[in-house]
Design an enzyme around this catalytic site. Structure first.
Site, PDB file in Angstrom:
ATOM      1  N   ALA A   9     -57.909  28.966  18.356  1.00  0.00           N
ATOM      2  CA  ALA A   9     -58.220  27.995  19.318  1.00  0.00           C
ATOM      3  C   ALA A   9     -59.355  28.171  20.119  1.00  0.00           C
ATOM      4  O   ALA A   9     -59.404  27.753  21.500  1.00  0.00           O
ATOM      5  CB  ALA A   9     -57.045  27.475  19.956  1.00  0.00           C
ATOM      6  N   GLY A  11     -62.991  27.288  19.447  1.00  0.00           N
ATOM      7  CA  GLY A  11     -63.999  26.531  19.308  1.00  0.00           C
ATOM      8  C   GLY A  11     -64.388  25.430  20.310  1.00  0.00           C
ATOM      9  O   GLY A  11     -63.298  25.033  21.025  1.00  0.00           O
ATOM     10  N   ARG A  15     -69.033  18.523  17.759  1.00  0.00           N
ATOM     11  CA  ARG A  15     -68.781  17.293  17.173  1.00  0.00           C
ATOM     12  C   ARG A  15     -68.102  16.124  17.657  1.00  0.00           C
ATOM     13  O   ARG A  15     -68.084  14.957  17.524  1.00  0.00           O
ATOM     14  CB  ARG A  15     -68.793  17.328  15.566  1.00  0.00           C
ATOM     15  CG  ARG A  15     -70.070  17.712  14.665  1.00  0.00           C
ATOM     16  CD  ARG A  15     -69.610  17.734  13.238  1.00  0.00           C
ATOM     17  NE  ARG A  15     -68.935  18.726  12.947  1.00  0.00           N
ATOM     18  CZ  ARG A  15     -68.295  19.226  11.743  1.00  0.00           C
ATOM     19  NH1 ARG A  15     -68.352  18.179  10.805  1.00  0.00           N
ATOM     20  NH2 ARG A  15     -67.795  20.324  11.558  1.00  0.00           N
ATOM     21  N   GLY A  77     -67.254  32.738  13.915  1.00  0.00           N
ATOM     22  CA  GLY A  77     -66.539  32.650  12.404  1.00  0.00           C
ATOM     23  C   GLY A  77     -64.853  33.182  12.823  1.00  0.00           C
ATOM     24  O   GLY A  77     -64.541  33.579  13.439  1.00  0.00           O
ATOM     25  N   GLY A 139     -64.088  23.930   1.728  1.00  0.00           N
ATOM     26  CA  GLY A 139     -64.177  25.320   0.943  1.00  0.00           C
ATOM     27  C   GLY A 139     -63.284  24.954  -0.219  1.00  0.00           C
ATOM     28  O   GLY A 139     -62.232  24.391  -0.300  1.00  0.00           O
ATOM     29  N   ASN A 376     -30.397 -11.428  46.332  1.00  0.00           N
ATOM     30  CA  ASN A 376     -31.216 -12.259  45.855  1.00  0.00           C
ATOM     31  C   ASN A 376     -32.761 -12.284  46.783  1.00  0.00           C
ATOM     32  O   ASN A 376     -32.548 -12.491  47.994  1.00  0.00           O
ATOM     33  CB  ASN A 376     -30.698 -13.662  46.130  1.00  0.00           C
ATOM     34  CG  ASN A 376     -31.681 -14.718  45.349  1.00  0.00           C
ATOM     35  OD1 ASN A 376     -31.424 -14.966  44.288  1.00  0.00           O
ATOM     36  ND2 ASN A 376     -32.437 -15.205  46.393  1.00  0.00           N
ATOM     37  N   SER A 404     -37.176 -17.832  50.023  1.00  0.00           N
ATOM     38  CA  SER A 404     -38.520 -17.841  49.432  1.00  0.00           C
ATOM     39  C   SER A 404     -39.596 -17.962  50.547  1.00  0.00           C
ATOM     40  O   SER A 404     -39.495 -18.230  51.538  1.00  0.00           O
ATOM     41  CB  SER A 404     -38.820 -19.322  48.212  1.00  0.00           C
ATOM     42  OG  SER A 404     -37.816 -19.160  47.498  1.00  0.00           O
ATOM     43  N   ARG A 439     -39.839 -18.265  61.756  1.00  0.00           N
ATOM     44  CA  ARG A 439     -41.024 -19.063  61.577  1.00  0.00           C
ATOM     45  C   ARG A 439     -41.167 -20.047  62.552  1.00  0.00           C
ATOM     46  O   ARG A 439     -40.460 -20.374  63.690  1.00  0.00           O
ATOM     47  CB  ARG A 439     -40.810 -20.020  60.421  1.00  0.00           C
ATOM     48  CG  ARG A 439     -39.354 -20.675  60.325  1.00  0.00           C
ATOM     49  CD  ARG A 439     -39.263 -21.315  58.706  1.00  0.00           C
ATOM     50  NE  ARG A 439     -38.082 -22.057  58.768  1.00  0.00           N
ATOM     51  CZ  ARG A 439     -37.080 -22.349  57.800  1.00  0.00           C
ATOM     52  NH1 ARG A 439     -37.020 -21.430  56.940  1.00  0.00           N
ATOM     53  NH2 ARG A 439     -35.841 -23.132  58.018  1.00  0.00           N
TER      54      ARG A 439
END
Length: 459
Positions: A9, A11, A15, A77, A139, A376, A404, A439
């Site tokens: 592991a 490398g 690419r 290698g 290979g 709710n 709501s 409100r």
């Protein structure tokens, strides 16, 4: 006999066109290196040595405390990489598996079969091979008229005749451990790449009259080595197909498995139904008889039994049995939904808990809030939890009704059985059993509409 393993592991993976080490690119949710390590674990190695190099600290973090590490400072290698393991393994009795960290599709079963073949045939070395329709780049396995392996020749060093050979080297081997490190002392860089090839030890063994064998994979797909993004996508596709197939064998129904993405660590109980374009990632768990409809995206979350998730996103959260979510809902990290909760369309829940049978049917935001049972939440309701610098908590008791288009400005608490009138802005806590109206008073101005240009009598 004792097994050992060397995972290569080190490398960079030029690419891949990436700063990330090649073996850390992910397939089905975990790195290629982790896939390889899991497969290697099937042979129960007494010692596992991972050879690291490029950005070694990142690679080491992935398998920390699970393997020994050696560093290959120069990538000269595969043979040179295995040489790095010599201080850990030299002179030990047994057989050593050598495998590349970029081969995520090799299964533990195949590695066990390879080890068994090696031991039963009393080989000094056994190569894992595969039959390739298009062997270019691999290979080649060169055998004599008796079928014995003579050598492995790399693509760049192969003659015209050798390039026609279909049996290829997968890059995975088993060696007599002591003989491996003895032979490595005699290899050289006299080849097209100017590198130390691990394959050169095969020729050394043959010259000494020692027995070299090859075990051929039943499934060519397992041999895939990932060197670029194209191969990475191929590995992803094959792995996804495997994962989905196993879930189907376990009793999960797929409408279109080819259009369903499931990470390798996801757990799914039997009788789950999964429609197309569903994505399940990370450590997700799905309970029995749950339905996941088209477009659902779940990450690191636990979903209970008999839930229905309709075209929604769930992240790092837990949903109990019977929960229904969506369509178009977003359950953000740190949320928990108790039994039979309903979160409907265009509702967002963040770092909040919702008690049993609580419902937020549509168009709501619940952030940093703890809701009791049977609550709710009316359409258009939001918990205003953030003042630009700090986030504050909203506490909502049991059996609360929020009308709501209400805004609950945290920090605030709504007591049990309280009611918030529609359109209210709540800035103070509401006692249990109270009704809160926050409100402005409505004023009706009689006949005033007749003064406006758009009134019918003014046209």
């Amino acid at each position: 006999m004792t097994n050992y393993a060397v995972i290569l592991a080190a490398g960079k993976g030029t690419r891949m066109k990436s700063d990330l080490p090649k073996v850390l690119h992910k397939v089905a949710g975990i790195s290629m290196l982790e896939h390889v390590f899991r497969s290697v674990s099937a042979i129960e190695p007494e010692k596992t040595v991972t050879v690291i190099g490029h950005k070694a600290e990142l690679v080491e973090q992935v398998l920390a405390d699970q393997t020994e590490f050696v560093c290959q400072t120069e990538q000269l290698g595969t043979g040179h990489a295995v040489m790095m393991a010599e201080p850990v393994l030299e002179n030990l009795t047994g057989q050593t598996l050598v495998i590349a960290g970029d081969t995520p599709l090799i299964t533990g079963e195949s590695l066990k079969n390879l080890i068994d073949f090696h031991i039963n045939h009393k080989n000094v070395a056994t190569i894992l091979t595969a039959e390739a329709d298009n062997p270019f780049g691999y290979g080649r396995i060169v055998r004599n008229q008796h079928g014995e392996v003579i050598k492995i020749v790399e693509q760049k060093d192969a003659s015209d005749f050798e390039q026609q050979i279909k049996e290829i080297n997968t890059g995975t081997y088993v060696f007599d451990n002591a003989r491996l490190f003895e032979a490595l002392k005699n290899i050289n860089t006299n080849n097209a790449q100017g590198e130390y090839y691990i394959t050169d030890v095969i020729g050394i063994f043959r010259e000494n009259g020692e027995k070299v064998g090859a075990y051929t994979l039943k499934d060519f797909d397992e041999s895939l080595g990932v060197n670029d993004r194209v191969a990475l996508a191929t590995a992803e596709s094959i792995m996804r197909r495997r994962i989905n197939q196993q879930h189907m064998i376990n009793g999960v129904s797929f409408v279109n498995p080819d259009a369903t993405y499931i990470d390798i660590n996801v757990e799914i109980a039997p009788e789950v139904q999964i429609e197309a374009n569903v994505t399940l990632k990370g450590q997700t768990k799905i309970g029995a008889e749950t339905i996941l409809t088209n477009g659902t995206y779940i990450v690191d979350s636990e979903i209970g039994q008999r839930a229905v998730i309709t075209n929604s996103m769930i992240e790092e959260s837990s949903l109990a049995d019977g929960v229904t979510v969506g369509p178009y809902a977003h359950i953000r990290p740190g949320s928990s939904l108790a039994k039979d909760v309903h979160v409907g369309n265009f509702v967002e829940v963040k770092a909040s808990s919702l008690g049993e049978n609580t419902k937020a049917g549509h168009l709501a935001y619940l952030g940093n809030a703890d809701l009791g049972a049977n609550v709710n939440i009316g359409a258009g309701t939001i918990t205003a939890n953030y003042d630009g610098q700090n986030k504050y908590k909203t506490l909502i008791g049991n059996n609360v009704f929020v009308g709501s288009n209400s805004t609950i400005v945290a920090p605030v608490e709504l007591g049990d059985n309280s009611l918030v009138g529609a359109g209210s802005t709540i800035t103070k806590s509401v006692p249990a059993d109270a009704i809160a109206l926050g409100r402005g008073r409505q004023t009706n101005m009689a006949e005033y509409a007749k003064r406006l240009p758009h009134h019918p009598q003014n046209k």
